[in-house]
Design an enzyme around this catalytic site. Sequence first.
Site, PDB file in Angstrom:
ATOM      1  N   THR A  52      -3.831   5.473   3.327  1.00  0.00           N
ATOM      2  CA  THR A  52      -2.518   5.941   2.903  1.00  0.00           C
ATOM      3  C   THR A  52      -2.569   6.651   1.557  1.00  0.00           C
ATOM      4  OG1 THR A  52      -1.644   3.987   4.036  1.00  0.00           O
ATOM      5  CG2 THR A  52      -0.106   5.232   2.704  1.00  0.00           C
ATOM      6  N   LYS A  67       0.837  -1.216   0.000  1.00  0.00           N
ATOM      7  CA  LYS A  67       0.000   0.000   0.000  1.00  0.00           C
ATOM      8  C   LYS A  67       0.862   1.253   0.000  1.00  0.00           C
ATOM      9  CE  LYS A  67       0.608   1.167   4.511  1.00  0.00           C
ATOM     10  NZ  LYS A  67       0.851   2.472   5.151  1.00  0.00           N
TER      11      LYS A  67
END
Length: 333
Positions: free
Chosen positions: A250, A193
Site C-alpha cells: 500500500t 497501513k
Amino acid sequence: MGPVSRCRIAVFGAGAWGTALAQAFSISHDVVLWGRDRSHLDEIARTRENARYLHGVRLHDALGYETDFAHAAARADLHLVVTPLSGLRTTVRALHRLTPGRPLLWACKGFEAGSGLLPHEIVAEECGGAAACGVLTGPSFAAEVARGLPAAVTLAARDPDFARHWVSVLHQPRLRIYANTDLVGCEVGGAVKNVMAIAAGVSDGMGFGLNARAALITRGLAEIARLARALGARGETLMGLAGMGDLILTCTGDLSRNRRVGLALADGKGLDDILHELGHVAEGVSTAREVVGLAHRHGVEMPICEAIDALLHHGLHARAAVEQLLARDPREE
C-alpha cells in the site's frame, strides 16, 4: 468440517474489491454479486464489466448478479461482505436477521468512526461472540486480483477449524489464502497501513526519495505493532501478509488509493477535492482519527499517525507534518 468441492457464495458490495473477489471465486464456485444500485448492477451484468471501479476488466460469464438482498443471502453457503467499513454494521445486522448462523467473512479494513471498533468487534455486537466468521485481508490490489494475477492473503478467525475449512474451500493457485487465528493483529495491520500509505504518498510527493520512504515504512510498521500488541495481538502477525506485506504494497504501489491521497496532499490539493476526484473510499482518511484516539487511550506512541491526523483533520500543512516527524529527538530503535 471436511473440504467442499464447490459452494454458493454471496458477495455483498459491488465496488472494486467486492467485484474482484467475486470474479476470483467464480472460477471454482457459484458466486453472486449483490449491489444496492440496481442501474449500476444492471450495467455490469449487461456489459460484463464494472466500468465504474474496474475499467477494462472483463468479468466471467459464470458470475451472477443480484439486487434482492434477501434472495442473495438465503441461497448462499457463505456470506462475504465487501462494503466500505461504514456499511459493515448494517449489512451484517441484516444478514444475521435473515440467516442467523450462516458462515460470514468480511474484507473491510479500518476502525469504525466514533466507536473505534475493529470489524470483528462490530460483527460480535451484531451477531454475538460465537458467530462463525472471519476476516479476509492482506496485500491485494483489486485490479490485479480481478485480472487473475497472483496474490496471497490471510483468512483470520478465532476458531482455527473455521479458518482452515474456508481456506481449503477458497484457496486457489492464483489467490493463495493462509489461515490465521489472530483477528486483532490482522485487522489492525489492515487498518493502520492505510494511514501509513497516506504518509508515504506525502513523502514521495514532496520528493524526499526512496531512503525516506523505506524509513517511513519501517517506523510505520513499529507503530502498527505497538498498537496491535496493546490491543491483544501477537507480534509475529505483523511480520506476515496482513502486516508487513499489506504495508509494503500500500505504501509503494501506484494502485493504492491512500497513497494517492498523500501524493495529492503534497501537491497542495484540498482533501474534499482529492476524495471527489478519487471516486473511491480511502479508508485511511477516517482511520487516522480513530487510530490516534486509540493510541492515546492505550498510551501508545504513534507519531506518524498523529502527524497524518493533524494534516487531514486539523489544518497542518504537508511540509510541516513531515518536518514535525524529522524534528523528533534521536532514540534507540
